[in-house]
Design an enzyme around this catalytic site. Structure first.
Site, PDB file in Angstrom:
ATOM      1  CB  SER A 103      95.731  71.758  11.357  1.00  0.00           C
ATOM      2  OG  SER A 103      94.475  71.616  10.729  1.00  0.00           O
ATOM      3  CB  SER A 146      56.640  36.672  31.294  1.00  0.00           C
ATOM      4  OG  SER A 146      55.333  37.048  30.956  1.00  0.00           O
ATOM      5  CG  HIS A 202      71.670  21.556   6.818  1.00  0.00           C
ATOM      6  ND1 HIS A 202      71.634  22.222   5.607  1.00  0.00           N
ATOM      7  CD2 HIS A 202      72.790  20.791   6.783  1.00  0.00           C
ATOM      8  CE1 HIS A 202      72.671  21.868   4.870  1.00  0.00           C
ATOM      9  NE2 HIS A 202      73.410  21.005   5.574  1.00  0.00           N
ATOM     10  CE  LYS A 262      57.765  32.706  27.825  1.00  0.00           C
ATOM     11  NZ  LYS A 262      58.812  33.525  27.278  1.00  0.00           N
ATOM     12  CB  VAL A 263      63.383  32.059  33.408  1.00  0.00           C
ATOM     13  CG1 VAL A 263      64.801  32.610  33.337  1.00  0.00           C
ATOM     14  CG2 VAL A 263      62.882  32.089  34.851  1.00  0.00           C
ATOM     15  CD  GLU A 271      65.529  37.806  24.820  1.00  0.00           C
ATOM     16  OE1 GLU A 271      65.168  38.845  25.429  1.00  0.00           O
ATOM     17  OE2 GLU A 271      64.869  36.748  24.847  1.00  0.00           O
ATOM     18  CB  THR A 317      87.287  72.600  13.244  1.00  0.00           C
ATOM     19  OG1 THR A 317      88.091  72.124  12.149  1.00  0.00           O
ATOM     20  CG2 THR A 317      87.768  73.980  13.648  1.00  0.00           C
TER      21      THR A 317
HETATM   22  O1  LIG Z   1      90.473  73.374  11.871  1.00  0.00           O
HETATM   23  C1  LIG Z   1      91.458  73.295  11.153  1.00  0.00           C
HETATM   24  O2  LIG Z   1      92.579  73.304  11.646  1.00  0.00           O
HETATM   25  C2  LIG Z   1      91.326  73.127   9.654  1.00  0.00           C
HETATM   26  C3  LIG Z   1      89.941  72.973   9.126  1.00  0.00           C
HETATM   27  O3  LIG Z   1      89.427  71.698   9.358  1.00  0.00           O
HETATM   28  C4  LIG Z   1      89.924  73.197   7.639  1.00  0.00           C
HETATM   29  O4  LIG Z   1      90.596  72.466   6.884  1.00  0.00           O
HETATM   30  O5  LIG Z   1      89.234  74.088   7.171  1.00  0.00           O
END
Ligand SMILES: O=C(O)C[C@H](O)C(=O)O
Length: 464
Positions: A137, A316, A186, A322-323, A329, A98
């Site tokens: 939302s 190194s 193996h 040395k290489v 890695e 949010t």
């Molecule tokens: O931020 C939102 O729109 C909803 C929030 O995540 C909530 O469900 O409380």
């Protein structure tokens, strides 16, 4: 210098030059946790959602046209990267995302108001919730942004990088289709193989991984948008979900569609979990490739030394000359990180409670990190390792010559037990297979020449 912004909890002081408002500022104060910022790819994807929502709301008559245009203009600036410094929030915040959603709402509103000549920030004429977040939302637009960011990263970065590495390995394999060497199972000497065959396995492993990744994309392209708070779509008009998915598809060029079940799209994260699993498959393949190449390149005097890896830098600080197999890695380390990220994603995605999963930021943070590491890793490995690999044909021939498992070709002629006796005698007495076989009188010199031929031991139907 600061100015006062307000939200439903009251006034908050924000830096005067910031576009964000009160809710972003509260998150900055309340979540000073770690250094991991919300990935820019998610914030840009949210801006794309805001732009698409403004268009659909405008068409539906749910936003005045001039407000929609201002939102779109500000969103375009965000998408162009002009305001990347306006997204300071970290991953470790509300689990719905949010605060990052509000960060984008506030920055777009704040800039839109400036474009309208009303000064930076504020809520007039463009309000972050009533206009920028209209018909949405966080619970639907944040998972939508997660899916958009993931699909774009896979499509634009990861798949091309896998293709580049795969092409490099395929070329290496094709150049050495006849270079016969010792096979090993193996980690012990086994029957012969060509270097081309050995490398062809890497190409096939990458192909399997890229197919696994592609197979997850249709579900990743299903978007939660339109579900709003709990999946029912309250406050979004009829048809909004389909319309915004089509708008996002048109804007991005990716085949986004609306998710068939919005309740699951908010509360579960199976599509991204599958993608993380496919990324794990790629990491597993890369680990094998990196390990094999560093094993084959070990030495140069006291190891297998069958391939020469490019000498990119001194290895190194103390041992002159040395290489080290540094690209192997790096690739294997990042594969470990991807395996860890997959585990974190699995835990987080399993934590949906009732109508919402509130582990979304950690899921997308880990997923995008994995995609970036794998894409960069594949590219680097191709350019700084695979492109410069040279097999040492002399060393391969010497190992083959000394190898004992060529004796396997004698099984059809003299039987397993006699062949084993030859191998054991040769090994314990430090003799060649030929010497041991002749001493045991199990075959003639000519038969040995005819039957023990590595070049005939490379395919089904090959005969000694
Ligand atoms: O931020 C939102 O729109 C909803 C929030 O995540 C909530 O469900 O409380």
């Amino acid at each position: 210098m600061s100015r006062i912004e307000t939200d439903s909890l009251g006034p908050v002081e924000v830096p005067e030059d910031a576009y964000w408002g009160a809710q972003t500022q509260r998150s900055l104060i309340n979540f000073a946790i770690g250094k991991e910022r919300m990935p820019l790819a998610v914030l840009h994807a949210l801006a794309l959602v805001k732009k698409a929502a403004a268009r659909v709301n405008d068409r539906n008559g749910d936003l005045p046209a001039d407000i929609a245009r201002l939102i779109e203009q500000a969103a375009d600036e965000v998408l162009a990267g002009d305001h990347d410094d306006q997204f300071p929030l970290v991953v470790w915040q509300t689990g719905s995302g949010t605060q990052s959603n509000m960060n984008v709402n506030e920055v777009i509103a704040g800039r839109a108001n400036e474009l309208a000549g009303k000064g930076r920030g504020g809520k007039l004429p463009v309000h972050p919730n009533d206009h920028v977040n209209r018909s949405q939302s966080s619970n639907d637009c944040f998972p939508t942004a997660m899916h958009i960011a993931a699909a774009q990263a896979v499509h634009d970065k990861l798949l091309p990088a896998i293709a580049e590495l795969s092409a490099g390995l395929a070329e290496l394999s094709a150049r050495h289709t006849h270079l016969v060497k010792t096979g090993r199972t193996h980690m012990m000497d086994a029957t012969p193989i060509t270097f081309g065959q050995e490398v062809s396995a890497f190409v096939a492993q990458l192909d399997y991984a890229q197919r696994a990744i592609r197979a997850t994309l249709p579900a990743v392209c299903e978007l939660a948008q339109g579900g709003t708070a709990v999946g029912t779509g309250l406050n979004a008009p009829h048809g909004f979900a389909e319309a915004i998915a089509a708008e996002l598809a048109a804007l991005s060029g990716l085949p986004f569609v609306t998710a068939p079940n919005k309740f699951a799209a908010l509360a579960g994260h199976e599509p991204l979990t599958s993608l993380a699993g496919a990324l794990k498959t790629l990491a597993v393949a890369l680990m094998k490739i990196a390990n094999d190449l560093r094993l084959l390149g070990s030495g140069p005097r006291a190891g297998l030394a069958e391939v020469r890896l490019p000498a990119n830098e001194p290895g190194s600080s103390i041992m002159p000359g040395k290489v080290n197999p540094t690209q192997c890695e790096a690739l294997s380390m990042l594969a470990c990180q991807v395996l860890g990220n997959d585990t974190a994603i699995g835990f987080a995605a399993s934590q949906g409670h009732l109508q919402l999963n509130v582990f979304k930021p950690v899921i997308i943070h880990n997923l995008l990190q994995s995609i970036e590491l794998l894409a960069d890793g594949c590219r680097n490995f191709q350019q700084h390792c695979v492109a410069g690999i040279e097999p040492d044909a002399g060393q391969m021939a010497a190992h083959l010559e000394r190898g004992l498992m060529l004796v396997t070709a004698l099984n059809p002629h003299i039987g397993y037990d006699k062949a084993a006796e030859i191998a054991k005698k040769a090994y314990s007495e430090g003799k060649t297979l030929r010497e041991a076989a002749l001493e045991l009188k199990y075959l003639t010199n000519e038969q040995f020449d005819q039957w023990v031929r590595p070049e005939n031991m490379l395919a089904p139907g090959g005969k000694g």
